[in-house]
Design an enzyme around this catalytic site. Structure first.
Site, PDB file in Angstrom:
ATOM      1  N   GLU A 151      -0.035  -0.841   5.844  1.00 55.07           N
ATOM      2  CA  GLU A 151       1.076  -0.322   6.632  1.00 55.07           C
ATOM      3  C   GLU A 151       0.998   1.189   6.821  1.00 55.07           C
ATOM      4  O   GLU A 151       1.244   1.704   7.910  1.00 55.07           O
ATOM      5  CB  GLU A 151       2.411  -0.685   5.959  1.00 55.07           C
ATOM      6  CG  GLU A 151       3.630  -0.540   6.869  1.00 55.07           C
ATOM      7  CD  GLU A 151       4.215   0.871   6.894  1.00 55.07           C
ATOM      8  OE1 GLU A 151       4.970   1.169   7.839  1.00 55.07           O
ATOM      9  OE2 GLU A 151       3.931   1.677   5.994  1.00 55.07           O
ATOM     10  N   ASP A 181       0.865  -1.183   0.000  1.00 53.41           N
ATOM     11  CA  ASP A 181       0.000   0.000   0.000  1.00 53.41           C
ATOM     12  C   ASP A 181       0.899   1.230   0.000  1.00 53.41           C
ATOM     13  O   ASP A 181       2.099   1.143   0.278  1.00 53.41           O
ATOM     14  CB  ASP A 181      -0.940   0.006   1.214  1.00 53.41           C
ATOM     15  CG  ASP A 181      -0.204   0.024   2.541  1.00 53.41           C
ATOM     16  OD1 ASP A 181       0.803  -0.697   2.672  1.00 53.41           O
ATOM     17  OD2 ASP A 181      -0.611   0.764   3.453  1.00 53.41           O
TER      18      ASP A 181
END
Lengths: 457, 457
Positions: free
Chosen positions: B147, B82
Site C-alpha cells: 500500500e 506494510d
C-alpha cells in the site's frame, strides 16, 4: 612526459578524500621549480572549514622566482594545479587520470584546465635555460590548489604578500581560459557574478499535499511568483535599474566584435540548440561578455528526484545569479533585486522570505592598449603569424579582479586552451598543437614584454 | 502482545532489501487468521519491476473468510501490513520497530498505519469466538503488503477476483485513515489526484552559466513562466475551467461542516504557521476536502544541492499535481492544464516542452445515508456515546475508488486512528484508548451491519 605525471595525480580540490593527492601535487610543482633553480616557497595558507565543522589543511601555495635583476621587468604567472572531479562513469572515453594521445589531442582531467598551461610557462623558462640564455625578464610563479572550489585562502595570501612577493612585480599573467575559435586570442575582460539565495519558509515541516493542499499558503507558489519577476524568457531582465546601469556599447567595441572570428552555427551545434537568444554575432558576443544576464539554477528543499512525491515542501531556497559587467556594482545590484518589496509583499504571504547575496564578484576589464597587451599581440603575431582576437570571458575569474584590486598591477589573460577543450566536462583535452605552439608563444612573450620601456619611478 | 510482534517486523515496502521481512509479515498475518479458523489464501500477485530492469516478487495478498452463511450479510475488510520507512536517525524518540508504551500511547512504525486497525478487526472476530458467539455476518479479509508504494498488483487481483472472492461481498470496509479530532469519525470521501510532469529540454547538456548565460534561452526560465500560470499565491487556480467544474457546495454540506469538531488554532500549531489560506472552519474544511488545489512539488534536473553551482540546467522537469474532486474528470483536467497553448507558445521558446499526466486518480465519494453508514453511526453511538463527525480525506486513497469501480459494492471508511498519530512521520503512535475502544466499535459494527435488511435479489 611531465604533463602525463601531473595529470596522473587526482588533485581534485572538491573531494576532501583526495586532499593527500592535492598536497602531493603542490609538492610536485614545487619540486619541479626547485630543480630548475627557482627560489621556491610553499606558503601555508591555513585551514579550510568543512560544512560539518571539521577543519582540513588547505594545499600550500607554491611561489617561485627566477631572477631578481632590478633592471629587468618582472612578470608573475598565476596558475592552478587542482582539477574538477572526473570519473569514467561520467562518460569519459579514456581514463581521465591517464593522459591519452588520440589524433594529436591529449585527453585527461586538468590537461587544459590548468596543468598544461602552467607547464607551458615552466617550459618557456626551461627553454631559455636550455639555450643558456639569460631570461629577458624576472619570472615569478604563484600556483594554487583550490581554484576549482573558489580559491579558498588565496586572497588573504595575496593581501599579506602585497608588499613582499608582489612588490617588484610589473605584470600579472593568467592563462586559465581558452580561445574563442582556432584563432589565438587575448582576453581583456571577465564578467562578475552576484549569486543569490531566496529562501521561503512556511510550515515547520514538509506536508502531504493531499492532506494539507488547499489549507496552507505553499512556499513553492510564493517562490515561483518571485522567480517569474527576474527575467523574461526572451532574455529581458525585469529587475528595475539593472539594464540602465550597464556601460553603453561603443562604436569601437561594436567594430571589434565585428572582426572577431566566431561561427554561430558551430556554437549552436556545440550546445545543441536550434536557436540562440540573438541571431547576429555582435549581439551574441555582447550578451556573452558585456551585458548582464540572470540564470535560475534550481531550488533546494523541493522534490528533485525521479518519481511522484506528493509533498508540500516547507522550506525552499531558489538559487539564481546575475552576471556583472561594467558599470554594475554588486552592492547596488543587491538592493535592486529586492524581491521583497517588488514582489513578495504584494503576494501578502504569511511565509517568511530571506534573500541573501552569497557571492558578489565584480567584473574585470583591462585596457587593450596597455603595453602588456601590445606585447601579447606581438608575441602572437610572431608565433602564429596572425593578429589575435581580443575577447572577453562571460564567466567570472575572480582572481583577476583580486590581483587588480589588491596589487594595482596590470593583468593580462593569455589563454592557450582550445575553444573545444571541454573544461569541467567529459573528455577534457589539450591539443599537442596548442601545447607546443603555446609554449613558443610564451617564450616569445617573455621577450616582447622585456621590451616595454621601464619608466623611472 | 501481537501488535508488538507485528510492529517488530520491518515490513517496509519501499525498501527492496526488506522484502524478506515483508514476505514474513504476510505469512505472519496469514498464520494468525489460519489459527483463528479462517479459510486463508496467500494470493500470488506476480512480480515487481525495479527501475534497473530487475524483477522482485511482490508480497502475496492475504485473503481470509470467516463464515459463508448465504443468509447473512458479508463484509470485506481491507487493510495493509506494510509500512513507511523509519529509522532512529529520522528523529524518533524510541526504536520505531520496538513498540513502546508511553503514557497510554503505543509508539512504533505502522502502529496506526495500518497494523493496529487490521488487528482491531481481527480482535473483533476473536471476541465473538471467545464468547462462543456466532459471527452475525460473514467476515472476509483482504490484506496487502504494497500500500505504501502504490498497491502494486492489487488492482489486477481485485479485477481477477471480482466474480470469485468479491461475488458474495456486500460491503467493503477500509480503516486506513484517522479522525479529525478527538471525536470519532466516519469518512465518506477522498480527493483524487492528477500528477503532472512538465519537461522542458533545451541544450544537449548542462552549461556553465557564466560562459553561456545570455546566449541561450534557458529551460528554467521557460519552466518558471509556465508554473506561474497554474495557481496564484492566494490559492486561486488559474487553469481555465477547473474551478467551474467543481460541484457546488450545498447548504446541507455547509451545515455538516459547521457541526464538525475542528480546532483551527490546533491545526495551525500542528503545521507551524501563523496564517492559513482561510480563516473560517467551513472554508478551510471545504478546501481541504471538496475543492481542488494545485501543489508544485519541485523540479528535477535543476540544481538542488547546498552551495552555489553556476549551471544552466539543460533539461528540467517540474512536478505538480491537482487534487481531484467531484465533478472533475482527470481526462478533462489533462486537457485543461494545456500549458503548451496557454503559456508556452506565447514564450516563443525554441526549447521543447513535454507535459505528461503520470497519475490520474479519481476522487471517491459515498452517500452518508447509505445503510453501511447508518450502521457505522449506530456502532459509534453505542461505544463512544457520541454522534460521529462525517468527514472526508484531502488525500487520495485510490483503493476506495478501485473497489467502487470494479466491484460496485458500497464502501465505508471507518478510521480508528487519532488525529495526531503522525502517520508517515516520526514517532507514529496508536493510543491504547483508540486501539481498545476501536476494537469494541468494530465488534458493535459487525452487529449493526447484520441488521441491514437483506433485500431479495
Amino acid at each position: 612526459y611531465i604533463l602525463l605525471e601531473w595529470v596522473a595525480i587526482e588533485s581534485d580540490s572538491s573531494n576532501v578524500l583526495k586532499r593527500p593527492d592535492l598536497h602531493h601535487m603542490m609538492e610536485k610543482a614545487a619540486q619541479k621549480l626547485r630543480l630548475m633553480g627557482g627560489m621556491v616557497e610553499l606558503v601555508d595558507i591555513g585551514q579550510q572549514e568543512l560544512p560539518d565543522g571539521q577543519t582540513l589543511a588547505l594545499p600550500k601555495v607554491v611561489t617561485a622566482q627566477f631572477g631578481s635583476d632590478p633592471n629587468k621587468r618582472t612578470v608573475c604567472i598565476y596558475g592552478h594545479v587542482d582539477v574538477q572531479p572526473a570519473k569514467m562513469d561520467d562518460g569519459w572515453a579514456t581514463d581521465p587520470y591517464n593522459l591519452t594521445d588520440i589524433n594529436g589531442n591529449l585527453y585527461g582531467r586538468g590537461a587544459s584546465d590548468n596543468k598544461a598551461p602552467v607547464l607551458a610557462w615552466i617550459h618557456a623558462v626551461e627553454a631559455y635555460q636550455a639555450l643558456h640564455m639569460e631570461l629577458p625578464v624576472n619570472v615569478k610563479f604563484i600556483i594554487e590548489g583550490m581554484e576549482e572550489t573558489g580559491s579558498n585562502g588565496l586572497e588573504d595570501m595575496i593581501v599579506a604578500q602585497r608588499d613582499i612577493f608582489f612588490s617588484d612585480v610589473d605584470y600579472i599573467i593568467i592563462s586559465d581560459c581558452g580561445w574563442l575559435s582556432r584563432r589565438p586570442a587575448l582576453t581583456y575582460g571577465t564578467r562578475g557574478n552576484c549569486y543569490f539565495f531566496a529562501e521561503i519558509e512556511g510550515p515547520k515541516q514538509d506536508l502531504h499535499s493531499g492532506v494539507y493542499g488547499g489549507t496552507v499558503i505553499e512556499p513553492m507558489t510564493d517562490l515561483i511568483g518571485i522567480l517569474d519577476t527576474l527575467i523574461d524568457p526572451n532574455g529581458k531582465i525585469l529587475i528595475p535599474g539593472i539594464r540602465e546601469a550597464v556601460a553603453p556599447l561603443s562604436d569601437e567595441e561594436w567594430k571589434m566584435y565585428q572582426d572577431i572570428q566566431f561561427d554561430l552555427e558551430n556554437y549552436k551545434n556545440k550546445i545543441g540548440v536550434d536557436q540562440l537568444m540573438y541571431n547576429s554575432k555582435v549581439d551574441l558576443l555582447a550578451h556573452m561578455w558585456r551585458y548582464p544576464t540572470v540564470s535560475i539554477h534550481g531550488i533546494q528543499g523541493a522534490f528533485s528526484d525521479h518519481g511522484t512525491k506528493t509533498v508540500i515542501p516547507a522550506k525552499v531556497v531558489a538559487k539564481f545569479s546575475i552576471r556583472q559587467v561594467p558599470n554594475m556594482d554588486p552592492a547596488v545590484v543587491k538592493k535592486q533585486v529586492n524581491v521583497k518589496n517588488r514582489t513578495f509583499l504584494s503576494l501578502k504571504s504569511p511565509n517568511k522570505l530571506k534573500v541573501t547575496m552569497v557571492i558578489g564578484a565584480k567584473p574585470w576589464l583591462a585596457d587593450t592598449q596597455d603595453p602588456v597587451f601590445e606585447a601579447g599581440k606581438a608575441a602572437i603575431k610572431r608565433v602564429f603569424n596572425v593578429d589575435p582576437d581580443l575577447i572577453r570571458e562571460g564567466a567570472t575569474i575572480p582572481i583577476a579582479r583580486t590581483f587588480q584590486d589588491v596589487t594595482g598591477k596590470s593583468i593580462i589573460m593569455m589563454p592557450i586552451g582550445g575553444f573545444d577543450d571541454g573544461l569541467h566536462s567529459q573528455n577534457e583535452k589539450m591539443s599537442r598543437y596548442n601545447y607546443i605552439e603555446g609554449t613558443k608563444y610564451f617564450i616569445a612573450y617573455l621577450h616582447e614584454v622585456s621590451l616595454i620601456k621601464k619608466t623611472s619611478v
